[in-house]
Motif scaffolding. Sequence first.
Motif, PDB file in Angstrom:
ATOM      1  N   ASP A 170      -1.680   5.247  -7.997  1.00 25.37           N
ATOM      2  CA  ASP A 170      -2.036   5.486  -6.598  1.00 25.37           C
ATOM      3  C   ASP A 170      -2.542   4.210  -5.936  1.00 25.37           C
ATOM      4  N   HIS A 171      -2.154   4.033  -4.675  1.00 25.82           N
ATOM      5  CA  HIS A 171      -2.592   2.882  -3.884  1.00 25.82           C
ATOM      6  C   HIS A 171      -2.967   3.363  -2.490  1.00 25.82           C
ATOM      7  N   LEU A 172      -4.152   2.971  -2.019  1.00 23.00           N
ATOM      8  CA  LEU A 172      -4.584   3.307  -0.667  1.00 23.00           C
ATOM      9  C   LEU A 172      -4.043   2.246   0.278  1.00 23.00           C
ATOM     10  N   ILE A 173      -3.266   2.688   1.263  1.00 22.17           N
ATOM     11  CA  ILE A 173      -2.603   1.756   2.174  1.00 22.17           C
ATOM     12  C   ILE A 173      -3.022   2.062   3.601  1.00 22.17           C
ATOM     13  N   ASN A 174      -3.376   1.001   4.322  1.00 25.95           N
ATOM     14  CA  ASN A 174      -3.753   1.112   5.722  1.00 25.95           C
ATOM     15  C   ASN A 174      -2.985   0.038   6.485  1.00 25.95           C
ATOM     16  N   GLY A 233       6.321   1.923  19.966  1.00 26.13           N
ATOM     17  CA  GLY A 233       5.115   2.091  19.182  1.00 26.13           C
ATOM     18  C   GLY A 233       5.178   1.387  17.850  1.00 26.13           C
ATOM     19  N   PHE A 234       4.115   1.540  17.132  1.00 25.15           N
ATOM     20  CA  PHE A 234       3.986   0.989  15.797  1.00 25.15           C
ATOM     21  C   PHE A 234       4.354   2.085  14.816  1.00 25.15           C
ATOM     22  N   ASN A 235       5.293   1.800  13.918  1.00 23.87           N
ATOM     23  CA  ASN A 235       5.674   2.827  12.961  1.00 23.87           C
ATOM     24  C   ASN A 235       6.133   2.230  11.643  1.00 23.87           C
ATOM     25  N   LEU A 236       6.115   3.073  10.635  1.00 18.58           N
ATOM     26  CA  LEU A 236       6.602   2.747   9.300  1.00 18.58           C
ATOM     27  C   LEU A 236       7.951   3.425   9.146  1.00 18.58           C
ATOM     28  N   GLN A 237       8.967   2.662   8.719  1.00 15.17           N
ATOM     29  CA  GLN A 237      10.304   3.228   8.592  1.00 15.17           C
ATOM     30  C   GLN A 237      10.744   3.409   7.146  1.00 15.17           C
ATOM     31  N   LYS A 238      10.354   2.485   6.281  1.00 16.17           N
ATOM     32  CA  LYS A 238      10.808   2.565   4.891  1.00 16.17           C
ATOM     33  C   LYS A 238       9.716   2.137   3.926  1.00 16.17           C
ATOM     34  N   ILE A 239       9.709   2.799   2.788  1.00 17.55           N
ATOM     35  CA  ILE A 239       8.945   2.363   1.622  1.00 17.55           C
ATOM     36  C   ILE A 239       9.989   2.221   0.527  1.00 17.55           C
ATOM     37  N   GLY A 240      10.326   0.984   0.176  1.00 18.43           N
ATOM     38  CA  GLY A 240      11.434   0.757  -0.750  1.00 18.43           C
ATOM     39  C   GLY A 240      12.708   1.319  -0.146  1.00 18.43           C
ATOM     40  N   ASN A 241      13.381   2.209  -0.870  1.00 19.37           N
ATOM     41  CA  ASN A 241      14.593   2.861  -0.362  1.00 19.37           C
ATOM     42  C   ASN A 241      14.300   4.207   0.292  1.00 19.37           C
ATOM     43  N   LEU A 242      13.046   4.601   0.337  1.00 15.67           N
ATOM     44  CA  LEU A 242      12.649   5.887   0.903  1.00 15.67           C
ATOM     45  C   LEU A 242      12.536   5.775   2.421  1.00 15.67           C
ATOM     46  N   ASP A 243      13.354   6.537   3.142  1.00  9.70           N
ATOM     47  CA  ASP A 243      13.331   6.523   4.606  1.00  9.70           C
ATOM     48  C   ASP A 243      12.240   7.474   5.095  1.00  9.70           C
ATOM     49  N   VAL A 244      11.217   6.924   5.743  1.00 12.34           N
ATOM     50  CA  VAL A 244      10.111   7.734   6.258  1.00 12.34           C
ATOM     51  C   VAL A 244      10.052   7.683   7.782  1.00 12.34           C
ATOM     52  N   THR A 245      11.136   7.266   8.409  1.00 12.11           N
ATOM     53  CA  THR A 245      11.182   7.125   9.861  1.00 12.11           C
ATOM     54  C   THR A 245      10.844   8.443  10.550  1.00 12.11           C
ATOM     55  N   GLY A 246       9.866   8.403  11.441  1.00 11.27           N
ATOM     56  CA  GLY A 246       9.494   9.582  12.217  1.00 11.27           C
ATOM     57  C   GLY A 246       8.680  10.609  11.460  1.00 11.27           C
ATOM     58  N   LYS A 247       8.311  10.321  10.233  1.00 18.69           N
ATOM     59  CA  LYS A 247       7.549  11.275   9.427  1.00 18.69           C
ATOM     60  C   LYS A 247       6.134  10.750   9.231  1.00 18.69           C
ATOM     61  N   GLY A 300      -1.762  -3.513  17.037  1.00 16.97           N
ATOM     62  CA  GLY A 300      -1.932  -3.169  18.446  1.00 16.97           C
ATOM     63  C   GLY A 300      -2.779  -1.935  18.694  1.00 16.97           C
ATOM     64  N   GLY A 301      -3.796  -1.704  17.887  1.00 20.61           N
ATOM     65  CA  GLY A 301      -4.665  -0.549  18.076  1.00 20.61           C
ATOM     66  C   GLY A 301      -4.172   0.725  17.411  1.00 20.61           C
ATOM     67  N   SER A 302      -2.970   0.719  16.863  1.00 16.50           N
ATOM     68  CA  SER A 302      -2.446   1.889  16.146  1.00 16.50           C
ATOM     69  C   SER A 302      -2.647   1.691  14.654  1.00 16.50           C
ATOM     70  N   GLU A 303      -2.804   2.799  13.954  1.00 17.89           N
ATOM     71  CA  GLU A 303      -3.079   2.720  12.523  1.00 17.89           C
ATOM     72  C   GLU A 303      -2.304   3.794  11.766  1.00 17.89           C
ATOM     73  N   ILE A 304      -1.811   3.421  10.593  1.00 12.41           N
ATOM     74  CA  ILE A 304      -1.140   4.357   9.692  1.00 12.41           C
ATOM     75  C   ILE A 304      -1.839   4.226   8.347  1.00 12.41           C
ATOM     76  N   ALA A 305      -2.415   5.312   7.862  1.00  6.59           N
ATOM     77  CA  ALA A 305      -3.120   5.287   6.579  1.00  6.59           C
ATOM     78  C   ALA A 305      -2.547   6.368   5.673  1.00  6.59           C
ATOM     79  N   PHE A 306      -2.315   6.015   4.423  1.00  6.24           N
ATOM     80  CA  PHE A 306      -1.777   6.979   3.469  1.00  6.24           C
ATOM     81  C   PHE A 306      -2.022   6.489   2.052  1.00  6.24           C
ATOM     82  N   THR A 307      -1.827   7.392   1.112  1.00  5.20           N
ATOM     83  CA  THR A 307      -1.860   7.050  -0.302  1.00  5.20           C
ATOM     84  C   THR A 307      -0.418   6.970  -0.774  1.00  5.20           C
TER      85      THR A 307
END
Length: 159
Positions: free
Chosen positions: A90-94, A23-37, A98-105
């Motif tokens: 704050d930044h709005l990120i989308n 699938g499509f996923n986000l794993q890191k923002i800088g040094n912050l591990d967000v894998t699976g969250k 492949g049809g999957s979407e991750i949206a967050f601030t």
Amino acid sequence: MKKLLFFTLFLSIIFPKGILASGFNLQKIGNLDVTGKISSHWWYSGNDSTMQGESEPGSEVTVDIDGIVNTVTTDKSGTWTYSSDLTVGDHLINLSSGGSEIAFTLTLGNENVDWDAVESGSGEVLPAAGNPLLTVILLGVGVVLILGGRKLYLIDNKY
């Protein structure tokens, strides 16, 4: 037919990731591990706002930050990386692929973090997805029971 069914079941137990769609996923923002969250709001106090994740190899990932849209292409292993110089706030990120979407601030900087909410755990973080092995095993047991029951029914009714 039974051999094919059992072979498929065997492969799904031995190689669960090999038969599941990646699938499509986000794993890191800088040094912050967000894998699976999954969260609708991330706080990050570091200076590096580079985002990294996974998608299908060779696919495009669209990165929309505060209405500014860019695209990156995943490498042959499916990893994508997007670097930007975001300011504190704050930044709005989308993110989409492949049809999957991750949206967050994304809130950058220490002064923008509501530490009381973070420490109390009142955020909107969902638990990480579990291992599909138990589901595959239960599905296999169900198929065996259904096929075994059908065979007994046919024997009892002499069909």
